[in-house]
Design a protein around this motif. Structure first.
Motif, mmCIF file in Angstrom:
data_model
loop_
_atom_site.group_PDB
_atom_site.id
_atom_site.type_symbol
_atom_site.label_atom_id
_atom_site.label_comp_id
_atom_site.label_asym_id
_atom_site.label_seq_id
_atom_site.Cartn_x
_atom_site.Cartn_y
_atom_site.Cartn_z
ATOM 1 N N ALA A 1 0.825 -1.207 0.000
ATOM 2 C CA ALA A 1 0.000 0.000 0.000
ATOM 3 C C ALA A 1 0.861 1.259 0.000
ATOM 4 O O ALA A 1 0.410 2.322 -0.429
ATOM 5 N N TRP A 2 2.100 1.157 0.468
ATOM 6 C CA TRP A 2 3.016 2.308 0.445
ATOM 7 C C TRP A 2 3.191 2.807 -0.987
ATOM 8 O O TRP A 2 3.249 4.009 -1.228
ATOM 9 N N PHE A 3 3.242 1.889 -1.930
ATOM 10 C CA PHE A 3 3.490 2.249 -3.329
ATOM 11 C C PHE A 3 2.230 2.756 -4.028
ATOM 12 O O PHE A 3 2.317 3.527 -4.969
ATOM 13 N N SER A 4 1.060 2.309 -3.578
ATOM 14 C CA SER A 4 -0.180 2.660 -4.275
ATOM 15 C C SER A 4 -0.963 3.792 -3.615
ATOM 16 O O SER A 4 -1.857 4.350 -4.225
ATOM 17 N N SER A 5 -0.635 4.135 -2.385
ATOM 18 C CA SER A 5 -1.354 5.198 -1.671
ATOM 19 C C SER A 5 -0.750 6.563 -1.976
ATOM 20 O O SER A 5 0.466 6.693 -2.105
ATOM 21 N N GLU A 6 -1.610 7.537 -2.054
ATOM 22 C CA GLU A 6 -1.147 8.910 -2.248
ATOM 23 C C GLU A 6 -0.561 9.438 -0.942
ATOM 24 O O GLU A 6 -1.055 9.128 0.147
ATOM 25 N N SER A 7 0.470 10.223 -1.044
ATOM 26 C CA SER A 7 1.129 10.787 0.136
ATOM 27 C C SER A 7 0.148 11.547 1.020
ATOM 28 O O SER A 7 0.199 11.451 2.243
ATOM 29 N N ASP A 8 -0.760 12.316 0.395
ATOM 30 C CA ASP A 8 -1.703 13.124 1.167
ATOM 31 C C ASP A 8 -2.610 12.281 2.052
ATOM 32 O O ASP A 8 -3.101 12.763 3.065
ATOM 33 N N SER A 9 -2.855 11.022 1.670
ATOM 34 C CA SER A 9 -3.720 10.170 2.490
ATOM 35 C C SER A 9 -2.975 9.636 3.717
ATOM 36 O O SER A 9 -3.602 9.120 4.639
ATOM 37 N N ILE A 10 -1.670 9.754 3.736
ATOM 38 C CA ILE A 10 -0.868 9.259 4.856
ATOM 39 C C ILE A 10 -0.363 10.408 5.727
ATOM 40 O O ILE A 10 -0.359 10.315 6.953
ATOM 41 N N LEU A 11 0.052 11.484 5.100
ATOM 42 C CA LEU A 11 0.596 12.626 5.851
ATOM 43 C C LEU A 11 -0.486 13.280 6.700
ATOM 44 O O LEU A 11 -1.637 13.392 6.276
ATOM 45 N N SER A 12 -0.137 13.699 7.882
ATOM 46 C CA SER A 12 -1.057 14.426 8.754
ATOM 47 C C SER A 12 -1.167 15.859 8.258
ATOM 48 O O SER A 12 -0.192 16.435 7.776
ATOM 49 N N ALA A 13 -2.357 16.414 8.395
ATOM 50 C CA ALA A 13 -2.541 17.819 8.037
ATOM 51 C C ALA A 13 -1.606 18.656 8.902
ATOM 52 O O ALA A 13 -1.501 18.434 10.102
ATOM 53 N N GLY A 14 -0.916 19.549 8.298
ATOM 54 C CA GLY A 14 -0.017 20.420 9.040
ATOM 55 C C GLY A 14 1.338 19.814 9.360
ATOM 56 O O GLY A 14 2.078 20.365 10.163
ATOM 57 N N ALA A 15 1.670 18.666 8.742
ATOM 58 C CA ALA A 15 2.992 18.063 8.975
ATOM 59 C C ALA A 15 4.062 19.075 8.579
ATOM 60 O O ALA A 15 3.981 19.707 7.532
ATOM 61 N N LYS A 16 5.048 19.210 9.443
ATOM 62 C CA LYS A 16 6.090 20.221 9.220
ATOM 63 C C LYS A 16 7.449 19.632 9.570
ATOM 64 O O LYS A 16 7.603 18.943 10.571
ATOM 65 N N CYS A 17 8.421 19.907 8.724
ATOM 66 C CA CYS A 17 9.787 19.450 8.967
ATOM 67 C C CYS A 17 10.367 20.168 10.177
ATOM 68 O O CYS A 17 10.373 21.405 10.219
ATOM 69 N N PRO A 18 10.838 19.416 11.174
ATOM 70 C CA PRO A 18 11.410 20.066 12.352
ATOM 71 C C PRO A 18 12.768 20.706 12.087
ATOM 72 O O PRO A 18 13.258 21.491 12.893
ATOM 73 N N HIS A 19 13.373 20.394 10.951
ATOM 74 C CA HIS A 19 14.705 20.922 10.647
ATOM 75 C C HIS A 19 14.650 22.256 9.914
ATOM 76 O O HIS A 19 15.407 23.165 10.227
ATOM 77 N N CYS A 20 13.751 22.351 8.906
ATOM 78 C CA CYS A 20 13.720 23.577 8.105
ATOM 79 C C CYS A 20 12.338 24.225 8.035
ATOM 80 O O CYS A 20 12.189 25.285 7.443
ATOM 81 N N GLY A 21 11.327 23.548 8.606
ATOM 82 C CA GLY A 21 9.984 24.115 8.580
ATOM 83 C C GLY A 21 9.215 23.810 7.310
ATOM 84 O O GLY A 21 8.098 24.276 7.138
ATOM 85 N N GLY A 22 9.802 23.030 6.412
ATOM 86 C CA GLY A 22 9.143 22.699 5.156
ATOM 87 C C GLY A 22 7.854 21.922 5.363
ATOM 88 O O GLY A 22 7.683 21.220 6.363
#
Length: 97
Positions: A52-73
């Motif tokens: 499912a990692w290969f067939s699922s869209e990133s947006d369906s896995i990522l939490s809303a508001g996910a932010k990189c702790p290193h650069c804020g991306g």
């Protein structure tokens, strides 16, 4: 075994296999370590298997508001490498996997 091979690569590039389920920040390239995202990955794998990692869209896995702790991306890409099948086999044979 691994301690004596410090430069050994544990990944391979293939579209099937056991994925290295991590998101990388598009800004700085560092991995996202977000507990909510990690839980979603675990739930996805339990429900649909590792492929499912290969067939699922990133947006369906990522939490809303996910932010990189290193650069804020806020833009991330899935790691596409898989674990080396030799490593998988070794873990199964030794009973530690």
């Amino acid at each position: 075994m691994i301690a004596t091979r410090p430069d050994w690569c544990i990944s391979r590039q293939a579209g099937v296999g056991v994925p290295i389920a991590v998101f990388l920040c598009e800004g700085c390239g560092k991995p996202l370590n977000d507990q909510a995202v990690n839980r979603k990955v675990v739930e996805l794998f339990a429900r649909s298997g590792a492929d499912a990692w290969f067939s699922s869209e990133s947006d369906s896995i990522l939490s809303a508001g996910a932010k990189c702790p290193h650069c804020g991306g806020t833009k991330f890409e899935k790691e596409t490498d898989i674990f080396d099948v030799w490593l998988e086999s070794r873990c199964e044979l030794s009973g530690s996997g």
